[in-house]
Scaffold this active site. Sequence first.
Site, PDB file in Angstrom:
ATOM      1  N   ASN A  14       6.321   9.537  -1.775  1.00 54.34           N
ATOM      2  CA  ASN A  14       4.679   9.818  -1.078  1.00 54.34           C
ATOM      3  C   ASN A  14       5.782   9.002   0.118  1.00 54.34           C
ATOM      4  O   ASN A  14       5.838   8.055   0.634  1.00 54.34           O
ATOM      5  CB  ASN A  14       4.377   8.536  -1.427  1.00 54.34           C
ATOM      6  CG  ASN A  14       2.775   8.536  -0.462  1.00 54.34           C
ATOM      7  OD1 ASN A  14       2.460   8.991   0.362  1.00 54.34           O
ATOM      8  ND2 ASN A  14       2.354   7.343  -1.151  1.00 54.34           N
ATOM      9  N   TRP A  15       5.327   9.753   1.051  1.00 58.49           N
ATOM     10  CA  TRP A  15       6.549   9.516   2.233  1.00 58.49           C
ATOM     11  C   TRP A  15       5.760   8.417   3.385  1.00 58.49           C
ATOM     12  O   TRP A  15       5.983   8.070   4.269  1.00 58.49           O
ATOM     13  CB  TRP A  15       6.481  10.292   3.669  1.00 58.49           C
ATOM     14  CG  TRP A  15       7.717  11.797   2.599  1.00 58.49           C
ATOM     15  CD1 TRP A  15       8.413  11.781   1.621  1.00 58.49           C
ATOM     16  CD2 TRP A  15       8.561  12.953   3.307  1.00 58.49           C
ATOM     17  NE1 TRP A  15       9.044  12.321   1.515  1.00 58.49           N
ATOM     18  CE2 TRP A  15       9.200  13.396   2.376  1.00 58.49           C
ATOM     19  CE3 TRP A  15       7.855  13.578   4.253  1.00 58.49           C
ATOM     20  CZ2 TRP A  15       9.358  14.410   2.948  1.00 58.49           C
ATOM     21  CZ3 TRP A  15       8.075  14.905   5.322  1.00 58.49           C
ATOM     22  CH2 TRP A  15       9.612  15.366   4.093  1.00 58.49           C
ATOM     23  N   LYS A  16       4.298   8.527   2.510  1.00 63.02           N
ATOM     24  CA  LYS A  16       3.054   7.851   3.715  1.00 63.02           C
ATOM     25  C   LYS A  16       3.216   8.301   5.672  1.00 63.02           C
ATOM     26  O   LYS A  16       3.660   9.367   5.122  1.00 63.02           O
ATOM     27  CB  LYS A  16       3.731   6.221   3.554  1.00 63.02           C
ATOM     28  CG  LYS A  16       3.735   5.686   1.960  1.00 63.02           C
ATOM     29  CD  LYS A  16       3.673   4.059   2.292  1.00 63.02           C
ATOM     30  CE  LYS A  16       4.229   3.575   0.666  1.00 63.02           C
ATOM     31  NZ  LYS A  16       3.719   2.692  -0.021  1.00 63.02           N
ATOM     32  N   HIS A 106      -4.859   6.226  -3.144  1.00 62.52           N
ATOM     33  CA  HIS A 106      -3.411   5.156  -3.388  1.00 62.52           C
ATOM     34  C   HIS A 106      -4.144   3.996  -3.222  1.00 62.52           C
ATOM     35  O   HIS A 106      -5.234   3.593  -2.475  1.00 62.52           O
ATOM     36  CB  HIS A 106      -2.696   5.605  -2.679  1.00 62.52           C
ATOM     37  CG  HIS A 106      -1.133   5.441  -2.194  1.00 62.52           C
ATOM     38  ND1 HIS A 106      -1.311   3.814  -1.497  1.00 62.52           N
ATOM     39  CD2 HIS A 106      -0.503   5.482  -2.381  1.00 62.52           C
ATOM     40  CE1 HIS A 106       0.167   3.538  -1.939  1.00 62.52           C
ATOM     41  NE2 HIS A 106       0.600   4.604  -2.884  1.00 62.52           N
ATOM     42  N   GLU A 108      -3.394   1.510  -0.784  1.00 64.21           N
ATOM     43  CA  GLU A 108      -3.515   1.454   0.473  1.00 64.21           C
ATOM     44  C   GLU A 108      -4.736   2.103   1.297  1.00 64.21           C
ATOM     45  O   GLU A 108      -4.914   1.808   2.363  1.00 64.21           O
ATOM     46  CB  GLU A 108      -1.972   2.011   1.084  1.00 64.21           C
ATOM     47  CG  GLU A 108      -0.884   1.919   1.163  1.00 64.21           C
ATOM     48  CD  GLU A 108       0.947   2.025   1.175  1.00 64.21           C
ATOM     49  OE1 GLU A 108       0.762   3.116   1.785  1.00 64.21           O
ATOM     50  OE2 GLU A 108       1.815   1.725   0.480  1.00 64.21           O
ATOM     51  N   GLU A 176       0.640   2.276 -10.765  1.00 64.99           N
ATOM     52  CA  GLU A 176       0.980   1.871  -9.248  1.00 64.99           C
ATOM     53  C   GLU A 176       0.272   0.602  -9.342  1.00 64.99           C
ATOM     54  O   GLU A 176      -0.435  -0.428  -8.283  1.00 64.99           O
ATOM     55  CB  GLU A 176       0.609   2.240  -7.801  1.00 64.99           C
ATOM     56  CG  GLU A 176       1.778   3.609  -8.086  1.00 64.99           C
ATOM     57  CD  GLU A 176       1.563   4.402  -7.158  1.00 64.99           C
ATOM     58  OE1 GLU A 176       2.633   4.690  -6.869  1.00 64.99           O
ATOM     59  OE2 GLU A 176       1.467   4.037  -6.352  1.00 64.99           O
ATOM     60  N   GLY A 182       6.566  -1.951  -3.030  1.00 62.72           N
ATOM     61  CA  GLY A 182       7.239  -2.053  -1.446  1.00 62.72           C
ATOM     62  C   GLY A 182       7.379  -3.598  -1.757  1.00 62.72           C
ATOM     63  O   GLY A 182       8.299  -4.180  -0.373  1.00 62.72           O
ATOM     64  N   SER A 222       7.951  -0.023  -5.926  1.00 60.77           N
ATOM     65  CA  SER A 222       9.839  -0.183  -6.001  1.00 60.77           C
ATOM     66  C   SER A 222      10.610   0.314  -7.069  1.00 60.77           C
ATOM     67  O   SER A 222      11.156  -0.247  -7.670  1.00 60.77           O
ATOM     68  CB  SER A 222       9.808  -1.878  -6.429  1.00 60.77           C
ATOM     69  OG  SER A 222       9.375  -2.408  -5.112  1.00 60.77           O
ATOM     70  N   GLY A 243       7.980   5.588  -2.986  1.00 64.16           N
ATOM     71  CA  GLY A 243       7.508   5.108  -1.544  1.00 64.16           C
ATOM     72  C   GLY A 243       8.739   5.430  -1.100  1.00 64.16           C
ATOM     73  O   GLY A 243       9.233   6.004   0.008  1.00 64.16           O
ATOM     74  N   GLY A 244       9.039   3.693  -0.607  1.00 61.85           N
ATOM     75  CA  GLY A 244      10.099   4.009   0.288  1.00 61.85           C
ATOM     76  C   GLY A 244      11.707   4.097   0.013  1.00 61.85           C
ATOM     77  O   GLY A 244      11.891   4.853   1.126  1.00 61.85           O
TER      78      GLY A 244
HETATM   79  C1  PEP Z   1       3.706   3.771  -3.518  1.00 66.05           C
HETATM   80  O1  PEP Z   1       3.514   3.616  -1.856  1.00 66.05           O
HETATM   81  O2  PEP Z   1       3.107   4.653  -4.214  1.00 66.05           O
HETATM   82  C2  PEP Z   1       4.818   3.103  -3.721  1.00 66.05           C
HETATM   83  C3  PEP Z   1       5.686   3.536  -5.182  1.00 66.05           C
HETATM   84  O3  PEP Z   1       5.714   2.481  -2.642  1.00 66.05           O
HETATM   85  P1  PEP Z   1       7.334   1.789  -3.079  1.00 66.05           P
HETATM   86  O4  PEP Z   1       8.072   3.269  -4.028  1.00 66.05           O
HETATM   87  O5  PEP Z   1       7.289   1.474  -2.130  1.00 66.05           O
HETATM   88  O6  PEP Z   1       7.129   0.457  -3.845  1.00 66.05           O
END
Ligand code: PEP
Length: 264
Positions: A14-16, A106, A108, A176, A182, A222, A243-244
Amino acid sequence: MNENGGRTPLIAGNWKMNLDHLQAVAFVQKLHWTLKDAKHEADSVEVGLFPPFTDLRTVQTLLDADKIPFELGAQDLSAHDSGAYTGEVSGAFLAKLACRYVIIGHSERRAYHDETDEVVAAKVAAAHKHGLVPVICVGETAEDLEAHGSSAVPVAQLTAALAGVAAGAEVVVAYEPVWAIGSGQAATPDQAQDVAAKLRAVVREAIGDEAAARTRVLYGGSVKSSNIAGFMREPDVDGALVGGASLVPEEFAAIIRYQNHVGV
Ligand code: PEP
Protein backbone atom coordinates in the site's frame (compact mmCIF):
# COMPACT_ATOMS: atom_id res chain seq x y z
CA MET A 1 1.05 -22.34 -2.49
CA ASN A 2 1.92 -22.67 1.20
CA GLU A 3 0.80 -24.92 3.99
CA ASN A 4 -2.03 -22.58 4.98
CA GLY A 5 -4.79 -24.69 3.48
CA GLY A 6 -3.32 -24.29 -0.01
CA ARG A 7 -3.98 -20.55 -0.04
CA THR A 8 -1.46 -18.65 -2.19
CA PRO A 9 0.14 -16.00 0.02
CA LEU A 10 -0.48 -12.38 -0.92
CA ILE A 11 2.11 -9.70 -0.21
CA ALA A 12 0.44 -6.35 -0.88
CA GLY A 13 2.15 -2.96 -1.02
CA ASN A 14 0.00 0.00 0.00
CA TRP A 15 1.90 3.02 -1.29
CA LYS A 16 -0.58 5.44 0.30
CA MET A 17 0.01 8.97 -1.08
CA ASN A 18 3.58 8.28 -2.23
CA LEU A 19 5.27 7.88 -5.64
CA ASP A 20 3.94 9.79 -8.66
CA HIS A 21 3.41 7.94 -11.94
CA LEU A 22 7.00 8.46 -13.13
CA GLN A 23 8.43 7.25 -9.83
CA ALA A 24 6.01 4.32 -10.04
CA VAL A 25 7.55 3.17 -13.33
CA ALA A 26 11.07 3.22 -11.88
CA PHE A 27 9.84 1.42 -8.75
CA VAL A 28 8.00 -1.37 -10.58
CA GLN A 29 10.93 -2.00 -12.92
CA LYS A 30 13.39 -2.10 -10.03
CA LEU A 31 11.17 -4.48 -8.02
CA HIS A 32 10.71 -6.76 -11.02
CA TRP A 33 14.45 -6.88 -11.80
CA THR A 34 15.36 -7.46 -8.16
CA LEU A 35 12.99 -10.45 -7.97
CA LYS A 36 14.21 -11.76 -11.33
CA ASP A 37 17.87 -11.48 -10.30
CA ALA A 38 17.04 -13.41 -7.14
CA LYS A 39 15.28 -16.05 -9.29
CA HIS A 40 12.09 -15.57 -7.32
CA GLU A 41 9.36 -18.00 -8.38
CA ALA A 42 6.46 -15.78 -9.33
CA ASP A 43 3.76 -18.32 -8.53
CA SER A 44 4.95 -19.01 -4.97
CA VAL A 45 3.68 -15.65 -3.72
CA GLU A 46 1.19 -13.25 -5.24
CA VAL A 47 2.41 -9.64 -5.31
CA GLY A 48 -0.18 -6.85 -5.18
CA LEU A 49 0.62 -3.19 -5.79
CA PHE A 50 -1.70 -0.45 -4.57
CA PRO A 51 -0.48 2.85 -6.06
CA PRO A 52 -2.31 6.20 -5.94
CA PHE A 53 -5.17 6.55 -8.45
CA THR A 54 -3.09 8.79 -10.73
CA ASP A 55 -0.49 6.02 -11.22
CA LEU A 56 -2.88 3.19 -12.06
CA ARG A 57 -3.03 3.59 -15.84
CA THR A 58 0.75 3.92 -16.11
CA VAL A 59 1.43 0.89 -13.92
CA GLN A 60 -1.22 -1.14 -15.72
CA THR A 61 0.40 -0.38 -19.08
CA LEU A 62 3.86 -1.30 -17.78
CA LEU A 63 2.73 -4.60 -16.22
CA ASP A 64 0.96 -5.48 -19.44
CA ALA A 65 3.74 -4.47 -21.85
CA ASP A 66 6.55 -6.16 -19.90
CA LYS A 67 4.44 -9.13 -18.75
CA ILE A 68 5.27 -8.43 -15.11
CA PRO A 69 3.32 -10.82 -12.87
CA PHE A 70 2.10 -8.35 -10.23
CA GLU A 71 -1.56 -7.73 -9.47
CA LEU A 72 -2.88 -4.19 -9.40
CA GLY A 73 -5.19 -2.68 -6.83
CA ALA A 74 -6.59 0.70 -5.83
CA GLN A 75 -6.53 2.24 -2.37
CA ASP A 76 -10.23 3.11 -2.27
CA LEU A 77 -13.35 3.33 -4.43
CA SER A 78 -16.69 5.10 -4.38
CA ALA A 79 -19.78 3.36 -3.06
CA HIS A 80 -21.56 4.81 -6.12
CA ASP A 81 -21.35 3.68 -9.75
CA SER A 82 -21.30 7.09 -11.45
CA GLY A 83 -22.78 10.58 -11.28
CA ALA A 84 -22.45 13.80 -9.29
CA TYR A 85 -19.78 12.70 -6.79
CA THR A 86 -16.91 15.12 -7.39
CA GLY A 87 -13.53 13.62 -6.63
CA GLU A 88 -14.81 10.06 -6.29
CA VAL A 89 -13.61 7.09 -8.36
CA SER A 90 -16.01 4.36 -9.49
CA GLY A 91 -15.24 0.67 -9.19
CA ALA A 92 -16.26 0.44 -12.85
CA PHE A 93 -13.28 2.64 -13.78
CA LEU A 94 -10.92 0.56 -11.65
CA ALA A 95 -12.12 -2.63 -13.31
CA LYS A 96 -11.40 -1.06 -16.72
CA LEU A 97 -7.82 -0.46 -15.54
CA ALA A 98 -7.45 -4.19 -14.84
CA CYS A 99 -7.42 -3.69 -11.10
CA ARG A 100 -8.05 -6.98 -9.33
CA TYR A 101 -8.19 -5.60 -5.80
CA VAL A 102 -9.33 -2.54 -3.90
CA ILE A 103 -8.46 -1.64 -0.30
CA ILE A 104 -11.57 -0.76 1.73
CA GLY A 105 -11.81 0.59 5.26
CA HIS A 106 -8.14 1.35 5.82
CA SER A 107 -7.76 2.90 9.28
CA GLU A 108 -6.55 6.14 7.70
CA ARG A 109 -9.83 6.40 5.75
CA ARG A 110 -11.82 5.52 8.85
CA ALA A 111 -9.95 8.13 10.91
CA TYR A 112 -9.46 11.03 8.45
CA HIS A 113 -12.52 10.58 6.22
CA ASP A 114 -15.00 9.40 8.84
CA GLU A 115 -15.65 6.11 7.06
CA THR A 116 -18.16 4.22 9.15
CA ASP A 117 -18.87 0.49 9.09
CA GLU A 118 -21.92 1.30 6.90
CA VAL A 119 -19.77 3.14 4.34
CA VAL A 120 -17.28 0.26 4.37
CA ALA A 121 -20.10 -2.26 3.75
CA ALA A 122 -21.43 -0.14 0.86
CA LYS A 123 -17.95 0.00 -0.67
CA VAL A 124 -17.54 -3.76 -0.32
CA ALA A 125 -20.83 -4.18 -2.22
CA ALA A 126 -19.61 -1.74 -4.91
CA ALA A 127 -16.33 -3.67 -5.28
CA HIS A 128 -18.14 -6.96 -5.81
CA LYS A 129 -20.62 -5.35 -8.19
CA HIS A 130 -17.71 -4.31 -10.42
CA GLY A 131 -15.80 -7.58 -10.20
CA LEU A 132 -13.12 -6.33 -7.79
CA VAL A 133 -11.90 -8.23 -4.74
CA PRO A 134 -12.19 -6.07 -1.62
CA VAL A 135 -9.23 -6.05 0.75
CA ILE A 136 -11.18 -5.28 3.90
CA CYS A 137 -9.06 -3.60 6.58
CA VAL A 138 -9.96 -3.99 10.23
CA GLY A 139 -8.05 -3.28 13.41
CA GLU A 140 -8.14 -1.88 16.90
CA THR A 141 -6.65 1.38 18.13
CA ALA A 142 -4.42 1.48 21.21
CA GLU A 143 -7.47 2.66 23.21
CA ASP A 144 -9.58 -0.22 21.86
CA LEU A 145 -6.82 -2.64 22.80
CA GLU A 146 -6.74 -1.29 26.33
CA ALA A 147 -10.53 -1.31 26.71
CA HIS A 148 -11.61 -4.42 24.77
CA GLY A 149 -8.53 -6.51 23.94
CA SER A 150 -7.25 -7.12 20.44
CA SER A 151 -10.05 -8.99 18.69
CA ALA A 152 -13.38 -7.37 19.67
CA VAL A 153 -13.16 -4.33 17.39
CA PRO A 154 -11.73 -6.12 14.33
CA VAL A 155 -14.36 -8.87 14.69
CA ALA A 156 -17.17 -6.27 14.92
CA GLN A 157 -15.79 -4.30 11.95
CA LEU A 158 -15.53 -7.41 9.77
CA THR A 159 -18.99 -8.64 10.78
CA ALA A 160 -20.43 -5.30 9.66
CA ALA A 161 -18.40 -5.26 6.43
CA LEU A 162 -19.61 -8.74 5.42
CA ALA A 163 -23.26 -8.23 6.38
CA GLY A 164 -24.49 -7.89 2.78
CA VAL A 165 -21.95 -10.13 1.08
CA ALA A 166 -23.20 -13.17 -0.85
CA ALA A 167 -22.18 -16.66 0.28
CA GLY A 168 -19.01 -17.82 -1.45
CA ALA A 169 -17.86 -14.33 -2.53
CA GLU A 170 -14.13 -13.59 -2.71
CA VAL A 171 -12.73 -11.24 -0.11
CA VAL A 172 -9.31 -10.59 1.40
CA VAL A 173 -9.17 -9.54 5.05
CA ALA A 174 -6.32 -7.39 6.40
CA TYR A 175 -5.88 -7.37 10.16
CA GLU A 176 -4.09 -4.11 10.86
CA PRO A 177 -3.83 -3.03 14.49
CA VAL A 178 -3.89 0.76 14.24
CA TRP A 179 -1.22 1.09 16.92
CA ALA A 180 1.14 -0.98 14.78
CA ILE A 181 0.73 1.00 11.54
CA GLY A 182 3.78 3.12 10.81
CA SER A 183 4.89 2.89 14.45
CA GLY A 184 7.74 0.44 14.05
CA GLN A 185 6.03 -1.66 16.73
CA ALA A 186 4.48 -4.69 15.02
CA ALA A 187 2.14 -7.13 16.74
CA THR A 188 3.71 -10.46 17.60
CA PRO A 189 3.02 -13.41 15.29
CA ASP A 190 1.00 -15.02 18.11
CA GLN A 191 -1.20 -11.94 18.47
CA ALA A 192 -1.72 -11.77 14.70
CA GLN A 193 -2.58 -15.49 14.57
CA ASP A 194 -5.09 -15.19 17.40
CA VAL A 195 -7.01 -12.37 15.70
CA ALA A 196 -6.63 -13.87 12.21
CA ALA A 197 -8.25 -17.13 13.38
CA LYS A 198 -11.17 -15.17 14.86
CA LEU A 199 -11.55 -13.18 11.64
CA ARG A 200 -11.61 -16.40 9.61
CA ALA A 201 -14.42 -17.61 11.89
CA VAL A 202 -16.35 -14.40 11.07
CA VAL A 203 -15.89 -15.09 7.34
CA ARG A 204 -17.13 -18.67 7.88
CA GLU A 205 -20.23 -17.48 9.71
CA ALA A 206 -21.02 -14.77 7.15
CA ILE A 207 -20.25 -16.37 3.79
CA GLY A 208 -19.64 -20.05 4.41
CA ASP A 209 -17.05 -22.74 5.06
CA GLU A 210 -15.65 -22.89 1.58
CA ALA A 211 -15.15 -19.13 1.36
CA ALA A 212 -13.50 -19.12 4.78
CA ALA A 213 -11.08 -21.83 3.69
CA ARG A 214 -10.15 -19.84 0.57
CA THR A 215 -9.98 -16.36 2.13
CA ARG A 216 -6.53 -14.85 2.61
CA VAL A 217 -6.17 -13.10 5.97
CA LEU A 218 -3.26 -10.67 5.89
CA TYR A 219 -1.41 -9.05 8.77
CA GLY A 220 -0.44 -5.38 8.44
CA GLY A 221 1.44 -3.00 10.74
CA SER A 222 5.19 -2.33 10.64
CA VAL A 223 5.95 -5.42 8.54
CA LYS A 224 9.60 -5.54 7.45
CA SER A 225 11.92 -8.11 5.89
CA SER A 226 13.21 -8.85 9.39
CA ASN A 227 9.80 -9.85 10.85
CA ILE A 228 7.72 -11.15 7.90
CA ALA A 229 8.83 -14.79 8.20
CA GLY A 230 7.47 -15.05 11.75
CA PHE A 231 4.00 -13.92 10.63
CA MET A 232 4.02 -16.21 7.62
CA ARG A 233 4.64 -19.26 9.80
CA GLU A 234 1.23 -18.79 11.42
CA PRO A 235 -1.53 -21.05 10.04
CA ASP A 236 -4.14 -18.30 9.63
CA VAL A 237 -1.86 -15.53 8.36
CA ASP A 238 -1.73 -15.73 4.57
CA GLY A 239 0.25 -12.65 3.70
CA ALA A 240 0.87 -9.04 4.58
CA LEU A 241 -0.36 -5.56 3.81
CA VAL A 242 2.79 -3.46 3.84
CA GLY A 243 2.95 0.34 3.98
CA GLY A 244 6.31 2.05 4.55
CA ALA A 245 8.46 -0.96 3.67
CA SER A 246 6.65 -1.37 0.33
CA LEU A 247 8.17 1.90 -0.92
CA VAL A 248 11.75 0.60 -1.04
CA PRO A 249 12.16 -1.94 -3.88
CA GLU A 250 14.97 -3.95 -2.24
CA GLU A 251 13.15 -4.14 1.10
CA PHE A 252 9.80 -5.00 -0.49
CA ALA A 253 11.50 -7.69 -2.61
CA ALA A 254 13.04 -9.15 0.56
CA ILE A 255 9.57 -9.27 2.16
CA ILE A 256 8.16 -11.02 -0.93
CA ARG A 257 11.07 -13.50 -0.70
CA TYR A 258 10.35 -14.35 2.94
CA GLN A 259 10.51 -18.07 2.09
CA ASN A 260 14.23 -17.69 1.46
CA HIS A 261 14.93 -16.25 4.89
CA VAL A 262 16.99 -18.37 7.20
CA GLY A 263 14.89 -20.60 9.42
CA VAL A 264 11.76 -20.63 7.28
C1 PEP B 1 -0.60 0.24 6.19
O1 PEP B 1 -0.68 1.42 6.02
O2 PEP B 1 -1.50 -0.50 5.78
C2 PEP B 1 0.55 -0.30 6.91
C3 PEP B 1 0.52 -1.52 7.33
O3 PEP B 1 1.62 0.56 7.08
P1 PEP B 1 3.08 0.19 7.69
O4 PEP B 1 3.52 -1.08 7.04
O5 PEP B 1 3.94 1.35 7.32
O6 PEP B 1 2.91 0.02 9.17
